[in-house]
Write an enzyme that holds these catalytic residues in place. Structure first.
Site, PDB file in Angstrom:
ATOM      1  N   ASN A  87     -10.658   6.544  14.933  1.00 51.35           N
ATOM      2  CA  ASN A  87     -12.054   6.352  14.496  1.00 51.35           C
ATOM      3  C   ASN A  87     -12.276   7.048  13.156  1.00 51.35           C
ATOM      4  O   ASN A  87     -11.585   8.014  12.823  1.00 51.35           O
ATOM      5  CB  ASN A  87     -13.009   6.942  15.543  1.00 51.35           C
ATOM      6  CG  ASN A  87     -14.468   6.684  15.208  1.00 51.35           C
ATOM      7  OD1 ASN A  87     -14.835   5.597  14.751  1.00 51.35           O
ATOM      8  ND2 ASN A  87     -15.319   7.688  15.407  1.00 51.35           N
ATOM      9  N   HIS A 141     -15.373   8.923  10.973  1.00 51.34           N
ATOM     10  CA  HIS A 141     -16.729   9.467  11.154  1.00 51.34           C
ATOM     11  C   HIS A 141     -17.192  10.080   9.833  1.00 51.34           C
ATOM     12  O   HIS A 141     -16.424  10.811   9.186  1.00 51.34           O
ATOM     13  CB  HIS A 141     -16.725  10.518  12.268  1.00 51.34           C
ATOM     14  CG  HIS A 141     -18.093  11.022  12.576  1.00 51.34           C
ATOM     15  ND1 HIS A 141     -18.984  10.298  13.350  1.00 51.34           N
ATOM     16  CD2 HIS A 141     -18.744  12.141  12.184  1.00 51.34           C
ATOM     17  CE1 HIS A 141     -20.126  10.974  13.426  1.00 51.34           C
ATOM     18  NE2 HIS A 141     -20.002  12.097  12.730  1.00 51.34           N
ATOM     19  N   ASP A 191     -10.916  10.494  21.997  1.00 51.12           N
ATOM     20  CA  ASP A 191     -10.735  10.908  23.387  1.00 51.12           C
ATOM     21  C   ASP A 191     -12.042  10.626  24.130  1.00 51.12           C
ATOM     22  O   ASP A 191     -12.909   9.963  23.588  1.00 51.12           O
ATOM     23  CB  ASP A 191     -10.266  12.377  23.473  1.00 51.12           C
ATOM     24  CG  ASP A 191     -11.339  13.359  23.018  1.00 51.12           C
ATOM     25  OD1 ASP A 191     -12.488  12.931  22.748  1.00 51.12           O
ATOM     26  OD2 ASP A 191     -11.019  14.559  22.912  1.00 51.12           O
ATOM     27  N   ASP A 217     -16.835  11.834  19.396  1.00 55.49           N
ATOM     28  CA  ASP A 217     -16.344  12.368  18.121  1.00 55.49           C
ATOM     29  C   ASP A 217     -15.613  13.711  18.285  1.00 55.49           C
ATOM     30  O   ASP A 217     -15.765  14.621  17.467  1.00 55.49           O
ATOM     31  CB  ASP A 217     -17.521  12.527  17.115  1.00 55.49           C
ATOM     32  CG  ASP A 217     -18.208  11.197  16.825  1.00 55.49           C
ATOM     33  OD1 ASP A 217     -17.516  10.166  16.773  1.00 55.49           O
ATOM     34  OD2 ASP A 217     -19.436  11.189  16.657  1.00 55.49           O
ATOM     35  N   ARG A 248     -20.444   1.113  19.750  1.00 55.05           N
ATOM     36  CA  ARG A 248     -20.503   1.242  21.198  1.00 55.05           C
ATOM     37  C   ARG A 248     -19.650   2.424  21.603  1.00 55.05           C
ATOM     38  O   ARG A 248     -18.630   2.707  20.953  1.00 55.05           O
ATOM     39  CB  ARG A 248     -19.927  -0.003  21.895  1.00 55.05           C
ATOM     40  CG  ARG A 248     -20.830  -1.197  21.919  1.00 55.05           C
ATOM     41  CD  ARG A 248     -20.240  -2.248  22.840  1.00 55.05           C
ATOM     42  NE  ARG A 248     -20.355  -1.868  24.234  1.00 55.05           N
ATOM     43  CZ  ARG A 248     -21.358  -2.238  25.032  1.00 55.05           C
ATOM     44  NH1 ARG A 248     -22.322  -3.003  24.569  1.00 55.05           N
ATOM     45  NH2 ARG A 248     -21.391  -1.854  26.304  1.00 55.05           N
ATOM     46  N   ILE A 249     -20.060   3.081  22.673  1.00 52.18           N
ATOM     47  CA  ILE A 249     -19.238   4.166  23.198  1.00 52.18           C
ATOM     48  C   ILE A 249     -18.296   3.568  24.235  1.00 52.18           C
ATOM     49  O   ILE A 249     -18.750   2.887  25.168  1.00 52.18           O
ATOM     50  CB  ILE A 249     -20.137   5.268  23.794  1.00 52.18           C
ATOM     51  CG1 ILE A 249     -20.929   5.916  22.650  1.00 52.18           C
ATOM     52  CG2 ILE A 249     -19.300   6.305  24.535  1.00 52.18           C
ATOM     53  CD1 ILE A 249     -22.090   6.747  23.096  1.00 52.18           C
TER      54      ILE A 249
HETATM   55  C1  GRF Z   1     -19.029   4.243   8.268  1.00 54.97           C
HETATM   56  O1  GRF Z   1     -19.824   5.178   7.612  1.00 54.97           O
HETATM   57  C2  GRF Z   1     -18.232   4.899   9.362  1.00 54.97           C
HETATM   58  O2  GRF Z   1     -17.855   6.216   9.056  1.00 54.97           O
HETATM   59  C3  GRF Z   1     -19.194   4.904  10.517  1.00 54.97           C
HETATM   60  O3  GRF Z   1     -19.878   3.669  10.409  1.00 54.97           O
HETATM   61  C4  GRF Z   1     -19.858   3.232   9.062  1.00 54.97           C
HETATM   62  C5  GRF Z   1     -19.262   1.873   9.056  1.00 54.97           C
HETATM   63  O4  GRF Z   1     -19.289   1.280   7.774  1.00 54.97           O
HETATM   64  N1  GRF Z   1     -18.496   5.088  11.769  1.00 54.97           N
HETATM   65  P1  GRF Z   1     -18.463  -0.028   7.497  1.00 54.97           P
HETATM   66  O5  GRF Z   1     -18.903  -1.081   8.511  1.00 54.97           O
HETATM   67  O6  GRF Z   1     -17.014   0.289   7.628  1.00 54.97           O
HETATM   68  O7  GRF Z   1     -18.839  -0.432   6.096  1.00 54.97           O
END
Ligand code: GRF
Length: 203
Positions: free
Chosen positions: A110, A112, A144, A148, A94-95
């Site tokens: 977070n 990414h 922020d 991302d 969710r954003i």
């Molecule tokens: C990961 O690839 C993370 O970078 C992205 O969503 C995925 C979540 O995987 N934001 P998990 O639920 O931690 O296995």
């Protein structure tokens, strides 16, 4: 310090964070909770059964407009405040609204699956394959109000192989995600980062 880990699915990053906390690798952690916006997220059961961690399900209502308020109320009820906590997004789909992000300024982290600022948003691994890059990776950053875009804490590179599929590349990136997320939390909890403009430097 209290930690809330927000998930929507599998929870493998959550699992590596919980392992590090229970192994005493992250300093000064008092309480941990795991929150999901989906009642079926497999990570919920892992948190409860494997780690004995409290879980909360905060479901969106019909129009979803009040979600962030509801989430904040639940977090605060569990002693997750700006001054004493970190909120770790770990596959939370969710954003978050600007009001929520401002209420927890520089306390939301977070992970990414790309080397930001490349391949923001969804399906970062597929974006990397389509772009034909030879190196991608993962990024841990503060959240922020952009998507991302927050200050980068740590990054790790991962090679793209000629025969990679989305699955094989994602799996190789995920191994590094688990390592750098824990490392970033260790450094954050030990106050080893300093924000200089938009740059996070280690002290
Ligand atoms: C990961 O690839 C993370 O970078 C992205 O969503 C995925 C979540 O995987 N934001 P998990 O639920 O931690 O296995």
């Amino acid at each position: 310090m209290n930690i809330a880990i927000l998930i929507s699915g599998r929870g493998s990053n959550m699992k590596s964070i919980l392992q590090a906390i229970q192994g005493g690798e992250i300093e000064g952690v008092k309480d941990v909770i795991v929150v999901s916006n989906r009642s079926t997220a497999p990570g919920l059961e892992i948190a409860r059964k494997e780690f004995g961690v409290k879980t909360l399900i905060v479901l969106p209502e019909e129009n979803g407009q009040m979600y962030d308020k509801k989430l904040m109320t639940e977090l605060q009820r569990n002693e997750i405040f700006e001054h004493n906590s970190l909120i770790c997004l770990a596959g939370f789909m969710r954003i978050l609204k600007p009001e929520f992000i401002k209420a927890y300024k520089n306390k939301i982290v977070n992970i990414h699956p790309s080397l930001l600022p490349s391949f923001k948003g969804l399906h970062a691994q597929k974006q990397a394959l389509l772009a034909g890059v030879k190196i991608t990776g993962c990024t841990v950053h503060l959240v922020d109000v952009g998507i991302d875009t927050g200050p980068i804490l740590l990054q790790e590179c991962v090679p793209v192989h000629d025969n990679d599929t989305i699955e094989s590349l994602s799996a190789r990136i995920l191994i590094e995600e688990h390592k750098i997320y824990v490392k970033a939390l260790k450094l954050l909890s030990a106050n080893k980062f300093l924000l200089k403009g938009n740059r996070m430097v280690q002290i």
